[in-house]
Write a protein that holds these residues in place. Sequence first.
Motif, short mmCIF file in Angstrom:
data_model
loop_
_atom_site.label_atom_id
_atom_site.label_comp_id
_atom_site.label_asym_id
_atom_site.label_seq_id
_atom_site.Cartn_x
_atom_site.Cartn_y
_atom_site.Cartn_z
N PRO A 42 0.65 -1.28 -0.09
CA PRO A 42 -0.05 -0.09 -0.09
C PRO A 42 0.89 1.21 -0.15
CG PRO A 42 -0.09 -1.17 2.05
CD PRO A 42 0.73 -1.93 1.30
N ILE A 43 2.07 1.08 0.73
CA ILE A 43 2.67 2.55 0.58
C ILE A 43 3.40 2.96 -0.80
CG2 ILE A 43 5.33 3.20 1.28
CD1 ILE A 43 4.72 1.76 3.97
N TYR A 44 3.65 1.81 -1.65
CA TYR A 44 4.21 2.04 -2.85
C TYR A 44 2.98 2.46 -3.93
CZ TYR A 44 9.07 1.38 -2.38
OH TYR A 44 10.65 1.64 -2.07
N PHE A 45 1.97 1.79 -3.61
CA PHE A 45 0.60 2.30 -4.26
C PHE A 45 0.67 3.65 -4.06
CE2 PHE A 45 -3.99 2.72 -4.54
CZ PHE A 45 -4.13 2.40 -5.94
N TYR A 46 0.31 4.19 -2.80
CA TYR A 46 0.25 5.52 -2.51
C TYR A 46 1.32 6.22 -3.05
CZ TYR A 46 -0.10 9.75 0.37
OH TYR A 46 -0.38 11.01 0.70
N ASN A 47 2.39 5.81 -2.99
CA ASN A 47 3.48 6.72 -3.65
C ASN A 47 3.32 7.03 -5.16
OD1 ASN A 47 6.05 7.81 -3.50
ND2 ASN A 47 7.20 6.06 -3.63
N SER A 48 3.02 5.90 -5.86
CA SER A 48 2.61 6.01 -7.32
C SER A 48 1.53 7.04 -7.40
CB SER A 48 2.43 4.63 -7.81
OG SER A 48 3.36 3.67 -7.57
N CYS A 49 0.58 7.03 -6.77
CA CYS A 49 -0.34 7.80 -7.01
C CYS A 49 -0.01 9.53 -6.92
CB CYS A 49 -1.76 7.50 -6.12
SG CYS A 49 -2.63 5.88 -6.38
N CYS A 50 0.91 9.55 -5.84
CA CYS A 50 1.29 10.81 -5.60
C CYS A 50 2.24 11.49 -6.93
CB CYS A 50 2.22 10.92 -4.56
SG CYS A 50 1.30 10.64 -2.78
N THR A 51 2.63 10.69 -7.67
CA THR A 51 3.07 11.17 -8.96
C THR A 51 2.13 11.78 -9.88
OG1 THR A 51 3.17 9.07 -10.27
CG2 THR A 51 5.04 9.59 -8.59
N LEU A 52 0.86 11.35 -9.88
CA LEU A 52 0.05 11.71 -10.90
C LEU A 52 -0.27 13.14 -11.22
CD1 LEU A 52 -2.40 8.78 -10.75
CD2 LEU A 52 -0.60 9.06 -12.13
N PRO A 53 -0.56 13.94 -10.13
CA PRO A 53 -0.82 15.43 -10.24
C PRO A 53 0.20 16.07 -10.95
CG PRO A 53 -1.23 14.68 -8.34
CD PRO A 53 -0.49 13.45 -8.57
N SER A 54 1.45 15.81 -10.91
CA SER A 54 2.46 16.49 -11.66
C SER A 54 2.30 16.50 -13.11
CB SER A 54 4.12 15.87 -11.50
OG SER A 54 4.28 15.72 -9.82
N PHE A 55 1.59 15.55 -13.83
CA PHE A 55 1.46 15.52 -15.22
C PHE A 55 0.71 17.06 -15.92
CE2 PHE A 55 2.18 10.80 -14.89
CZ PHE A 55 3.04 10.67 -15.68
N PHE A 56 -0.16 17.60 -14.83
CA PHE A 56 -0.70 18.66 -15.55
C PHE A 56 -0.31 19.80 -14.57
CE2 PHE A 56 -3.44 16.94 -12.00
CZ PHE A 56 -3.97 17.99 -11.21
N LEU A 57 0.19 19.67 -13.26
CA LEU A 57 0.45 20.81 -12.43
C LEU A 57 1.66 21.55 -13.06
CD1 LEU A 57 0.20 19.42 -8.71
CD2 LEU A 57 -1.34 20.97 -9.71
N PHE A 58 2.92 20.73 -13.58
CA PHE A 58 3.98 21.53 -14.16
C PHE A 58 3.67 22.54 -15.13
CE2 PHE A 58 6.88 18.04 -12.34
CZ PHE A 58 6.77 18.26 -11.06
N ASP A 59 2.95 21.97 -15.94
CA ASP A 59 2.67 22.71 -17.54
C ASP A 59 1.44 23.87 -17.28
OD1 ASP A 59 4.27 21.27 -18.79
OD2 ASP A 59 3.11 19.66 -19.11
N ARG A 60 0.64 23.50 -16.18
CA ARG A 60 -0.34 24.52 -15.84
C ARG A 60 0.00 25.72 -14.90
NH1 ARG A 60 -6.50 23.21 -13.94
NH2 ARG A 60 -7.37 25.43 -13.84
N PHE A 61 0.96 25.21 -14.07
CA PHE A 61 1.12 26.27 -12.72
C PHE A 61 2.67 26.57 -12.91
CE2 PHE A 61 -2.61 24.10 -11.10
CZ PHE A 61 -3.42 25.19 -10.87
N GLY A 62 3.33 25.82 -13.60
CA GLY A 62 4.90 25.95 -13.63
C GLY A 62 5.73 25.20 -12.72
N ARG A 63 6.89 25.08 -12.81
CA ARG A 63 7.98 24.31 -12.01
C ARG A 63 8.21 25.23 -10.68
NH1 ARG A 63 6.80 22.97 -17.28
NH2 ARG A 63 8.74 22.04 -18.32
N ARG A 64 8.36 26.52 -10.78
CA ARG A 64 8.91 27.05 -9.60
C ARG A 64 7.85 26.81 -8.52
NH1 ARG A 64 12.34 31.20 -7.61
NH2 ARG A 64 11.16 32.63 -6.53
#
Length: 547
Positions: free
Chosen positions: A326-348
């Motif tokens: 479950p820890i690594y499943f949760y860990n994997s889910c935490c990577t998903l928001p980055s797919f749109f956050l970086f290009d929508r709000f920026g890296r910084r």
Amino acid sequence: MEIESLETNQERETNAPEVWEEEEEDEAAKKDDGSTKFLKVFAVIAGWGSTFFGVDTSVIGGAALYVQPDLSISPLQWSWITSVPLLAACFGLGTSIPLCYHIGRKYVVLLAAVLYLAGATMSAAADSMVVLLVGRIILGLGMGLEAMVIPIYLAELVPKQHRGGHLNIFNSLQTFGGFIAAIIDGIFQNVSGGWRYMLGSGVIGPALQLVFALFIPESPRWYIQKGRVADAERSWKRIRKDMPKTRKEFLELKENVENEMKEAKGSMKVIHEILTIPRIRATFVIGALISLAQQWNGATAIAYYLPTLISQMGVSVKNSVYANIPIYFYNSCCTLPSFFLFDRFGRRPVLLITMPILIIGLIISGCSLQASTVASRSGGFFVGLALYYVGYQIGVSPLAWAINGEIYELHVRNWGMSWGAAILLGSAFSVSYTFTRQVRAFTKTGVFGLYAGFTLIFWFILIILMPETNARTLEDIRNIFDEGLVGLAKYNWSQTKAWVNTKLGKQKKEDTKESDELPNTSPLVIVQEKASAKEDEPALATIQQNA
């Protein structure tokens, strides 16, 4: 030549007489970035090598509980087994520079898969610590090649509008590999000699990549570097649609690469430029900072020793291995928001907001280890770990690969990516190898506090120096660093002040608007209104009489 036909087509489109057609084309271009469906497939195939990182990090943590007694390996010797691939990866990075230049990105990916395959096979078949160590060294060499080539490969082929999301594929597939390895550990922990199956599972990913990578295109940038423009155009058409916008991008790419190649220097001159030209030196400093920040929060060490940490809290060995799933499943889910956050709000903004969350998670996990009962220790530890992975997987973890994949100029890009990856992997080795020694010196709670302190320091530094690269071409990014680190710090400060002033200005406007709409009830105004009413009484009486 085919490139001439592209230029002719572009001129034909540019000189079209109908103005409304140009406007319609521009509007369509905004909606369509010109990517083909194959590009998404390519991104997954090229980034698949990052699953090897996750598999190794997760599988070695579960196998540790069984390999050590089976092969009579002491805890200090085991610190070499866990961390030596990271040290070998640094040497792999050194060979990746000439390899990427001479044989191209695609064949470096294939070579890395072969090394991974050989290393995982030898590790699974090991009958002594020496054989296991050699197998993990070979595996580490492949890890170094992958760490160098994948971010560059992805950054060079994906559109600028989605580069942040595509570069996050590297990080997401890495955590996905960790989740798969956690399941494998859970399956084989009850099997006799199960640790061999755990380590042997590392051959699956390289075998798949070895087959599918044969069908992916070489980087058009590399073809242009080699003067093979026709091959570059064919590769480009496999990943981008044939439309005016993409034709223009290809011509700009060709021109920019050729101009940068004219400025290309020998190895010694490149090193001299890195050290003496502020614009280039600044990119290497930023790459180093983000790489150090990614590892000196203890990420790799915590992942390698996670089952051991859980078992030391009083949880059984079997449940410690199962807890990884479950820890690594949760860990994997935490990577998903980055797919749109970086290009929508920026890296910084994403980085600077998520790092404090990471720090809070480390503090909670570390302090919970001092609790008196197993339930309170494990409960607090997992709550802190949940916050930690939100801050880590959404922010600094993917950004370390993304930023290092896009900030370097073409003629130093191989050097820059190797530099960033070497610092990242070297830091991972240092943190992992010394983890047991750190625990002995500071206790587990002290070590978590140490990582929180390091992260806080990097956060303050990156507030000043972290650049914004969102929605810029790789060629445009170099302009950010024209004035070196000092200019970058001044620019960030001016942008921050402008943002604050904008927010304050909006608030002031809202306050003024509200005050205009509300009745003025100050005593002075009330007195003035009463006086005015008294003065108007005679006039009002006259009007009533006339009525």
